[in-house]
Design a protein around this motif. Sequence first.
Motif, PDB file in Angstrom:
ATOM      1  N   GLU A 118      44.170  40.074  20.438  1.00 48.21           N
ATOM      2  CA  GLU A 118      45.412  39.319  20.622  1.00 48.21           C
ATOM      3  C   GLU A 118      45.414  38.634  21.977  1.00 48.21           C
ATOM      4  O   GLU A 118      44.969  39.212  22.960  1.00 48.21           O
ATOM      5  N   SER A 119      45.953  37.398  21.986  1.00 52.45           N
ATOM      6  CA  SER A 119      45.952  36.680  23.255  1.00 52.45           C
ATOM      7  C   SER A 119      46.865  37.395  24.242  1.00 52.45           C
ATOM      8  O   SER A 119      47.921  37.908  23.877  1.00 52.45           O
ATOM      9  N   GLY A 120      46.412  37.432  25.476  1.00 50.00           N
ATOM     10  CA  GLY A 120      47.201  38.079  26.516  1.00 50.00           C
ATOM     11  C   GLY A 120      47.068  39.594  26.530  1.00 50.00           C
ATOM     12  O   GLY A 120      47.551  40.264  27.422  1.00 50.00           O
ATOM     13  N   SER A 121      46.372  40.141  25.528  1.00 50.24           N
ATOM     14  CA  SER A 121      46.254  41.590  25.467  1.00 50.24           C
ATOM     15  C   SER A 121      45.263  42.100  26.503  1.00 50.24           C
ATOM     16  O   SER A 121      44.410  41.362  26.978  1.00 50.24           O
ATOM     17  N   GLU A 122      45.405  43.360  26.829  1.00 49.60           N
ATOM     18  CA  GLU A 122      44.488  43.979  27.780  1.00 49.60           C
ATOM     19  C   GLU A 122      43.061  43.910  27.263  1.00 49.60           C
ATOM     20  O   GLU A 122      42.124  43.655  28.012  1.00 49.60           O
ATOM     21  N   ALA A 123      42.929  44.106  25.942  1.00 49.73           N
ATOM     22  CA  ALA A 123      41.596  44.125  25.346  1.00 49.73           C
ATOM     23  C   ALA A 123      40.909  42.775  25.524  1.00 49.73           C
ATOM     24  O   ALA A 123      39.717  42.697  25.817  1.00 49.73           O
ATOM     25  N   LEU A 124      41.695  41.701  25.362  1.00 50.44           N
ATOM     26  CA  LEU A 124      41.116  40.373  25.512  1.00 50.44           C
ATOM     27  C   LEU A 124      40.705  40.133  26.959  1.00 50.44           C
ATOM     28  O   LEU A 124      39.629  39.624  27.246  1.00 50.44           O
ATOM     29  N   LYS A 125      41.583  40.532  27.870  1.00 54.95           N
ATOM     30  CA  LYS A 125      41.266  40.368  29.293  1.00 54.95           C
ATOM     31  C   LYS A 125      39.979  41.122  29.619  1.00 54.95           C
ATOM     32  O   LYS A 125      39.107  40.628  30.312  1.00 54.95           O
ATOM     33  N   GLN A 126      39.902  42.323  29.073  1.00 58.71           N
ATOM     34  CA  GLN A 126      38.723  43.136  29.340  1.00 58.71           C
ATOM     35  C   GLN A 126      37.475  42.452  28.765  1.00 58.71           C
ATOM     36  O   GLN A 126      36.440  42.392  29.415  1.00 58.71           O
ATOM     37  N   ALA A 127      37.615  41.920  27.547  1.00 64.06           N
ATOM     38  CA  ALA A 127      36.470  41.265  26.912  1.00 64.06           C
ATOM     39  C   ALA A 127      36.023  40.071  27.744  1.00 64.06           C
ATOM     40  O   ALA A 127      34.828  39.842  27.950  1.00 64.06           O
ATOM     41  N   ASN A 128      36.985  39.272  28.231  1.00 66.02           N
ATOM     42  CA  ASN A 128      36.636  38.128  29.062  1.00 66.02           C
ATOM     43  C   ASN A 128      35.964  38.565  30.349  1.00 66.02           C
ATOM     44  O   ASN A 128      35.022  37.939  30.813  1.00 66.02           O
ATOM     45  N   GLN A 129      36.487  39.646  30.883  1.00 66.70           N
ATOM     46  CA  GLN A 129      35.917  40.151  32.126  1.00 66.70           C
ATOM     47  C   GLN A 129      34.475  40.587  31.892  1.00 66.70           C
ATOM     48  O   GLN A 129      33.588  40.280  32.687  1.00 66.70           O
ATOM     49  N   ASN A 130      34.248  41.263  30.764  1.00 64.62           N
ATOM     50  CA  ASN A 130      32.889  41.709  30.448  1.00 64.62           C
ATOM     51  C   ASN A 130      31.949  40.529  30.322  1.00 64.62           C
ATOM     52  O   ASN A 130      30.814  40.556  30.791  1.00 64.62           O
ATOM     53  N   LYS A 131      32.452  39.488  29.657  1.00 57.88           N
ATOM     54  CA  LYS A 131      31.627  38.304  29.459  1.00 57.88           C
ATOM     55  C   LYS A 131      31.281  37.688  30.812  1.00 57.88           C
ATOM     56  O   LYS A 131      30.136  37.335  31.071  1.00 57.88           O
ATOM     57  N   LYS A 132      32.283  37.589  31.672  1.00 60.10           N
ATOM     58  CA  LYS A 132      32.054  37.010  33.005  1.00 60.10           C
ATOM     59  C   LYS A 132      31.024  37.826  33.778  1.00 60.10           C
ATOM     60  O   LYS A 132      30.147  37.268  34.427  1.00 60.10           O
ATOM     61  N   THR A 133      31.161  39.142  33.682  1.00 58.72           N
ATOM     62  CA  THR A 133      30.234  40.002  34.410  1.00 58.72           C
ATOM     63  C   THR A 133      28.816  39.791  33.900  1.00 58.72           C
ATOM     64  O   THR A 133      27.872  39.681  34.673  1.00 58.72           O
ATOM     65  N   GLU A 134      28.710  39.697  32.595  1.00 58.45           N
ATOM     66  CA  GLU A 134      27.392  39.518  31.990  1.00 58.45           C
ATOM     67  C   GLU A 134      26.772  38.194  32.428  1.00 58.45           C
ATOM     68  O   GLU A 134      25.601  38.121  32.796  1.00 58.45           O
ATOM     69  N   ILE A 135      27.582  37.128  32.387  1.00 59.26           N
ATOM     70  CA  ILE A 135      27.081  35.808  32.772  1.00 59.26           C
ATOM     71  C   ILE A 135      26.704  35.800  34.243  1.00 59.26           C
ATOM     72  O   ILE A 135      25.674  35.253  34.641  1.00 59.26           O
ATOM     73  N   ALA A 136      27.525  36.466  35.050  1.00 58.10           N
ATOM     74  CA  ALA A 136      27.227  36.522  36.486  1.00 58.10           C
ATOM     75  C   ALA A 136      25.917  37.247  36.738  1.00 58.10           C
ATOM     76  O   ALA A 136      25.174  36.916  37.662  1.00 58.10           O
ATOM     77  N   SER A 137      25.604  38.214  35.881  1.00 59.04           N
ATOM     78  CA  SER A 137      24.373  38.974  36.118  1.00 59.04           C
ATOM     79  C   SER A 137      23.133  38.149  35.791  1.00 59.04           C
ATOM     80  O   SER A 137      22.052  38.429  36.283  1.00 59.04           O
TER      81      SER A 137
END
Length: 477
Positions: A118-137
Amino acid sequence: MSDVGGKGLAVVQENSKFKAESLEPTPEILNLWQKIHERMRGEFGEAVFRSWLKPLVLQASYHGTMEVSVPTRFMRDWIQNHYSERLLAMCQEENSEIKRLQIVVVQGSFVEDAPVLESGSEALKQANQNKKTEIASISSPLDPRFTFDSFVVGKPNALAHAAARRVVESMTLPFNPLFIYGGVGLGKTHLMHAIAHAVEQHWPEKTVMYLSAEKFMYQFVRALRSNEAMHFKETFRSVDVLMIDDIQFISGKESTQEEFFHTFNALVDQNKQIIISADKAPSDLTGIDERLRSRLAWGLVADIHPSTYDLRLGILQAKRAQLQAAVPDGVLEFLALKVTSNIRELEGALNRIVAHADVARQAITLETTQEVLQDLLRVHDRRITIDEIQKKVTEHYNLRPADMHSARRARAVARPRQIAMYLAKQLTCRSLPEIGRKFGGRDHTTVMHAVRKIEELMGDDVQVAQDVDIIRRTLTG
Ligand code: ADP
Ligand code: MG
């Protein structure tokens, strides 16, 4: 399983029989395929399955042929070479009427099921954060000094700079890709980092992947080795802005090119921005597949020209302010005149004299500068003779040797002659009268005038600056 039996897909493989005599797989065949899919997982293991076999989608079955698709040619070749025999045998064990397994490429035929968030959900934020971390790595680190603020704009780089700014400011893809090219040390990487910094600042929700072509290849090869190819593909295809520096590196590296080509197409299809740098124009990139070269030139191609005297001086002034060092104007002018090979070397020269003055607790003067940079300056003076200079200049402008000595004043002859005098002053230890003598017995004031004139033109006239640079390089290189 949602990835069995794709619909409405573009068939990109010419030899696919899918269109001509397609037969929707029957429920029995679908069922059989699902069983085989599960067996593959057991037989090849989870890692191989996830990377290679899970994306197989049953498209059709006809006359004893099972037609299955993969999203890229690369995957097709890999599966063909490594798994197809075993897969056919497995199909035959389930149904002896199956005689052939045909693997075709259908773009977009496999989309990983993603959990609905769901948009704005914690899970989505977490998923985006994970993606960012992965891309940054995977991304290369950005140099914090390489920003738009510290980039000095002049005639040689104005187009590339404007294009870079435009990409950041609009983010509605004014052109895709942006292709920046130019010689070594002219500011390509600086501009790329500036774009990445600016995107991160203005569009924090966007993901930016920046890396050299070399690192792209390394990551790709590593992913293949560890059976993480699918994951690699997904990661690269999920970024908002992909930046690849020094693309010329993938010359002759066919599978890397192929992979890059598919990544490129997938991102362009999704309206994601791509920014590429290279040391040459797309059409001059040898060892790169024609299809890819033409794709690279699809958007805006912006070149960075060799620096002019003005730009070099501007960069030195900016750098002086940044270092907060007491460097006299005359020294900056001297450096801008003498160190013309590239900006990196120019910066290096300034850093050296500043560091030296610091250690020696000495003021910076023209004399100390010449002393500290002796080796660097000598490289440029090394055994170059006036005869050689005249020869290179006449070759460059297609003149006769006699034109260097003649009294002709036509611009087409006089200008190159002035350039030759200027280079003689810069690159040899000859005095003005000596130089004058070598140019048909001209007066030393004529030589002085020529030197001033060319210095001035190098600031105003990109063509002259470029010509001088090229000739100088053939002499000193
Ligand atoms: P390239 O990638 O084209 O080989 P770089 O971007 O690494 O060159 O630039 C070499 C050095 O010169 C860097 O330290 C960079 O900051 C500096 N430089 C190049 N062009 C400019 C410019 N226009 N303004 C300020 N610094 C520059
Ligand atoms: Mg670079």
